[in-house]
Design an enzyme around this catalytic site. Sequence first.
Site, mmCIF file in Angstrom:
data_model
loop_
_atom_site.group_PDB
_atom_site.id
_atom_site.type_symbol
_atom_site.label_atom_id
_atom_site.label_comp_id
_atom_site.label_asym_id
_atom_site.label_seq_id
_atom_site.Cartn_x
_atom_site.Cartn_y
_atom_site.Cartn_z
ATOM 1 N N PHE A 149 47.089 36.398 37.975
ATOM 2 C CA PHE A 149 47.714 37.632 37.737
ATOM 3 C C PHE A 149 47.434 38.454 39.046
ATOM 4 O O PHE A 149 46.526 38.903 39.456
ATOM 5 C CB PHE A 149 46.929 38.391 36.460
ATOM 6 N N ASP A 190 42.978 37.917 46.856
ATOM 7 C CA ASP A 190 43.585 39.062 45.859
ATOM 8 C C ASP A 190 42.137 39.080 45.344
ATOM 9 O O ASP A 190 41.695 38.541 44.333
ATOM 10 C CB ASP A 190 44.583 38.748 44.792
ATOM 11 N N LYS A 249 40.987 48.909 42.284
ATOM 12 C CA LYS A 249 39.939 49.272 41.187
ATOM 13 C C LYS A 249 38.818 49.850 41.517
ATOM 14 O O LYS A 249 38.696 50.946 41.379
ATOM 15 C CB LYS A 249 39.820 47.668 40.414
#
Length: 462
Positions: A151, A236, A265
């Site tokens: 993802f 990532d 985040k």
Amino acid sequence: MSKTIAALLKERAGENFQLHDEHLNTQMVRVLKTIGYDRVYTRAQGPYLYDDKGNEYLDLLSGFGVFALGRNHPAIVQALKDVLDAQLPDMVQMDVSLLSGILAEQILAKCPPNLTKAFFCNSGAEAVEAAIKFARYTTKREKIVYCEHAFHGLTLGALSLNGEEIFKEGFGPLLPSVASVPFNDLASLEKALQSKDVAAFIFEPIQGKGVNLPDDDYLPQAQALCRKYGTLFVADEIQTGIARTGKFWAIEHWNLEPDMILMAKALSGGFIPVGAVAMTSKIMDAVFNRMDRAVVHGSTFSKNNMAMAAGIAALQVIEDEKLVENAAKIGGEIIDGLTAMIPRYDFLKQVRGKGLMIAVEFGSPDSLLRKAAFAGLEAANKGLFSQTITIPLFKNHRILSQVAGHGMNVVKFLPPLVVSEKDRDWIISAMDQVIADTQEVGGAIKDLGKNLISHALKAKAG
């Protein structure tokens, strides 16, 4: 303003679900009401949420990792107030700001020494988009390789690298020249790279969907393969990074030196969207190689002073409160406590993770009666059993968690890094009770299963 925000909040209190049903995502409202998550939260502090009835909830989602420092951390609040009080010039565009330079300096100091340049953006998905463009321009190659079940975000380029088909359905055609390989499969990766036409291999050190961990030698050897075939090795770390796994970066568990690290985040402190790409000077200098190319890629709101201040404050809080160490300690204790339950509960198959990124996997039991009950749930909707964990965990124990991915019986915990020993005990005790209830076929499975199967079958019929 003729009406203050405080006045609006008071005047319209409790209208959350009505407003979203009328003006936003109606299906999300239906989902929350169906599973009993239709609470009206009125305040939040640290790892806790509070509803309009004064109930306290332990949040093990942390906004999908955004609230790594907990909600409304006073140090982040103060940093944002300082920026507002200073009345700084912001986003002048034909200028370079001081706070963005300071944050770049500080975040690069946390990176492997080969990464000396930073690019700021607004989100993790934007960081992925930037990495795709930078990799293609630097290598003069087009293809991007990613892992199955990955993802990387939901914007078009990031979506093209998404390993879950449910997110892609109906949004094509997506980017050409992308290819997936199985996670943890070095032979497949080498086969994809050996034609020497791959710009970048973009990977999550630990996959967020399912919390899938690599074998010990997978990522070091994947890095070696990328070096061998001239492919950029791009980590990532949008969810795994910034103290989440008990290291500042998850790549530290394998001593990696990627060509780029993607982040977002936790860097926001939970307030202002921010993302970034740390990269080698070679990549930065290749993309921005002339004065007339100084603006070939950017983002209007990136490097805004509020976001930069939040990032600086977040890094300071992580250091001051020793949150890397806390994630390793409390996370390890939660994993150990849940793992100890496996011999007692035949639905419980595995507990895995690093730091405070934890997965609890369930599967078909040995008992014939329980096996039949499990099969009934799976026949209605694959992965439905996991809801017999998350729903009572929420309703009976006021712990907010999530299923780790579509169609899987894996419950995922992504708590704020500030969780305490008291919270650890709350989690372990609640899970013990909830899993024990599933062992009674006439209990949790029957009650919740009947309700969930009914809704799943209606959805299929519709």
